[in-house]
Design an enzyme around this catalytic site. Structure first.
Site, PDB file in Angstrom:
ATOM      1  N   ASP A   1      42.670  53.162  30.336  1.00 50.83           N
ATOM      2  CA  ASP A   1      42.151  51.938  29.730  1.00 50.83           C
ATOM      3  C   ASP A   1      43.301  51.190  29.075  1.00 50.83           C
ATOM      4  O   ASP A   1      44.095  51.771  28.319  1.00 50.83           O
ATOM      5  CB  ASP A   1      41.079  52.278  28.690  1.00 50.83           C
ATOM      6  CG  ASP A   1      40.407  51.021  28.142  1.00 50.83           C
ATOM      7  OD1 ASP A   1      39.840  50.259  28.942  1.00 50.83           O
ATOM      8  OD2 ASP A   1      40.465  50.821  26.917  1.00 50.83           O
TER       9      ASP A   1
ATOM     10  N   ASN B   1      43.240  37.967  26.509  1.00 48.66           N
ATOM     11  CA  ASN B   1      42.254  36.953  26.892  1.00 48.66           C
ATOM     12  C   ASN B   1      42.037  35.944  25.754  1.00 48.66           C
ATOM     13  O   ASN B   1      41.950  34.728  25.987  1.00 48.66           O
ATOM     14  CB  ASN B   1      40.938  37.636  27.255  1.00 48.66           C
ATOM     15  CG  ASN B   1      39.925  36.678  27.865  1.00 48.66           C
ATOM     16  OD1 ASN B   1      40.061  36.278  29.012  1.00 48.66           O
ATOM     17  ND2 ASN B   1      38.922  36.295  27.084  1.00 48.66           N
TER      18      ASN B   1
ATOM     19  N   HIS C   1      41.930  33.353  29.993  1.00 53.72           N
ATOM     20  CA  HIS C   1      41.352  34.174  31.060  1.00 53.72           C
ATOM     21  C   HIS C   1      42.314  34.345  32.228  1.00 53.72           C
ATOM     22  O   HIS C   1      42.411  35.431  32.824  1.00 53.72           O
ATOM     23  CB  HIS C   1      40.047  33.529  31.542  1.00 53.72           C
ATOM     24  CG  HIS C   1      39.360  34.296  32.624  1.00 53.72           C
ATOM     25  ND1 HIS C   1      38.701  35.477  32.387  1.00 53.72           N
ATOM     26  CD2 HIS C   1      39.252  34.049  33.958  1.00 53.72           C
ATOM     27  CE1 HIS C   1      38.201  35.935  33.528  1.00 53.72           C
ATOM     28  NE2 HIS C   1      38.512  35.086  34.486  1.00 53.72           N
TER      29      HIS C   1
ATOM     30  N   GLU D   1      38.980  46.532  32.257  1.00 51.34           N
ATOM     31  CA  GLU D   1      40.388  46.920  32.192  1.00 51.34           C
ATOM     32  C   GLU D   1      40.568  48.430  32.320  1.00 51.34           C
ATOM     33  O   GLU D   1      41.554  48.991  31.875  1.00 51.34           O
ATOM     34  CB  GLU D   1      41.027  46.417  30.892  1.00 51.34           C
ATOM     35  CG  GLU D   1      40.291  46.758  29.639  1.00 51.34           C
ATOM     36  CD  GLU D   1      39.338  45.662  29.172  1.00 51.34           C
ATOM     37  OE1 GLU D   1      38.911  45.725  28.027  1.00 51.34           O
ATOM     38  OE2 GLU D   1      39.017  44.756  29.968  1.00 51.34           O
TER      39      GLU D   1
END
Length: 344
Positions: A215, A223, A228, A258
Site C-alpha cells: 500500500d 491527490n 487527480h 493504491e
C-alpha cells in the site's frame, strides 16, 4: 413436339453412303432430354448459388471417404491451404498434419467419438496451417453421412469456417477482463484466479512462495495537493517501477486504489521481506516528474505471508495474513515491511 412446344433432344446417328461414297441418308435414334437438361441446369444454378454463398461466408467444404482415407476440399479452401485446383484431395493423415500439433490429439479424439456414434455431430475449434505458413483458427464441423450395415462409418462431410478474427476479439476481451485499465497490470480478478493455481501447484510440488500486499503511504496527499492527474501518473510510475524490479516469473497486480500485490515464486517470507526492503530503498531515491512540472516521491508499506506458514492453504487465508501484517506496518508509522510478527 407436335403441339409446337420446343424440346431438347439427344441423338446417335449413322450416316449412309452409296457404293461411290456419296451420302444417301442417315439412320439414328433420338430421345427427349428436356427434363434431364432442365434438372441439370437447375443443379448448375444451385451449385453456383452455393459457391457464391460459401465464398461470401468464407466457408469451405470437406468430404471424407473414410474407407480410402481421401479427403476432398472445395475450391475456396484449396486456395487457402495451397492445394492445386486439379488435385483437390489429400489423405486423412496429410490433412491431420495441417492441424496445429498441440490440438491434433483432441481433434482425433472428437472425430473418433463421433465416428463411433457417441455424438450427433463432430465439432472442433482449432488452428489450421495456411499455405503462407500462418495458423488460422477454424470452426470445423461435420457428421457421418454414410454407414455400412454394421454401423461402421464410411463417409463424413462438413465445413471449415475461418474464425481467426473472432478468436482475436475473444483474446482481446479476455486480456481486458484481466487487466487494470490505468496501469496495464493484472487486476484483482486475475490475481485471485492465479493465486488458486499457484497454491495447488505449490502443494503438489511441495514448493513455497510468498504473497506481498503493498500500500502506498499517505497517497491521498498527492491527490489533494497535486491533483487527480498527478495521482494517476504516480500510480503508473510505481507500477512500471515494480515491474522492472521483479522477475518475469513473478506475478504483479493492482489490487485496487493504491494497493498492489506480488506473488514471488520459490521465495520464503523472510526472503520476500529482503526483496521488498531492497525495492523500498531504491524507490526512495526515485523522483517522479509530473506533467504539470511538479515532482514528488513515494514510499510504501507491505505485509508478507508465505505458503508454508498457512495451516489452511486457501486464497482468503493468504490474503488475511498479508492484510493484517500490512495493517501492522502502517501502525508502525508506514514505510515499513512486516512478515512474521502476527499470530493468527
Amino acid at each position: 413436339k407436335f403441339d409446337g412446344t420446343p424440346v431438347r433432344i439427344e441423338g446417335d446417328y449413322i450416316v449412309l453412303y452409296d457404293d461411290e461414297g456419296r451420302i444417301t441418308g442417315h439412320f439414328g435414334i433420338q430421345r427427349d432430354i428436356t427434363e434431364e437438361y432442365k434438372i441439370k441446369k437447375e443443379l448448375e444454378v444451385n451449385k453456383e448459388r452455393l459457391d457464391l454463398a460459401l465464398t461470401g461466408a468464407d466457408v469451405g467444404l470437406w468430404d471424407w471417404n473414410i474407407t480410402s482415407g481421401e479427403v476432398y476440399f472445395s475450391d475456396i479452401w484449396l486456395t487457402k491451404i495451397g492445394l492445386a485446383a486439379d488435385h483437390p484431395t489429400m489423405q486423412w493423415s496429410e490433412w491431420l498434419n495441417y492441424v496445429h500439433p498441440s490440438e491434433r490429439s483432441l481433434v482425433k479424439e472428437k472425430l473418433e467419438t463421433h465416428l463411433n456414434g457417441k455424438t450427433p455431430f463432430y465439432e472442433s475449434e482449432h488452428r489450421f496451417l495456411m499455405k503462407n505458413g500462418n495458423w488460422k483458427w477454424v470452426l470445423d464441423r461435420g457428421m457421418v453421412c454414410e454407414r455400412d450395415d454394421t454401423g461402421r462409418a464410411l463417409r463424413a462431410a462438413g465445413t471449415l469456417l475461418d474464425i481467426t478474427e473472432k478468436k482475436q476479439i475473444q483474446e482481446e476481451l479476455r486480456t481486458l477482463s484481466f487487466t487494470d485499465y490505468l496501469t496495464g497490470l493484472y487486476n484483482r480478478r486475475f490475481f485471485f484466479e492465479t493465486l488458486q493455481h499457484w497454491i495447488a501447484d505449490a502443494i503438489r510440488s511441495e514448493r513455497n512462495f510468498s504473497f506481498c500486499l503493498i500500500d502506498l503511504d499517505h497517497f491521498k496527499k498527492i491527490n489533494d495537493t497535486l491533483g487527480h492527474q498527478a495521482r494517476e501518473e504516480a500510480l503508473i510510475f510505481f507500477a512500471d517501477f515494480l515491474s522492472d524490479e521483479i522477475r518475469s516469473c513473478d506475478i504483479l497486480a493492482r489490487f485496487g486504489g493504491e494497493e498492489f500485490v506480488i506473488l514471488l515464486g520459490d521465495v520464503s517470507g523472510k526472503e520476500a521481506a529482503n526483496i521488498m526492503n531492497r525495492i523500498s530503498r531504491k524507490l526512495k531515491r526515485q523522483i517522479i516528474n509530473l506533467r504539470n512540472r511538479e515532482s514528488t516521491t513515494i514510499t510504501f508499506s507491505a505485509g508478507i505471508a508465505d505458503l508454508y506458514e498457512l495451516k489452511d492453504k486457501k486464497p482468503e487465508v493468504f490474503t488475511s495474513y498479508a492484510d493484517r501484517r500490512l495493517y501492522s506496518a502502517k501502525s508502525r508509522g508506514r514505510d515499513c515491511i512486516v512478515w512474521q510478527d502476527i499470530k493468527i
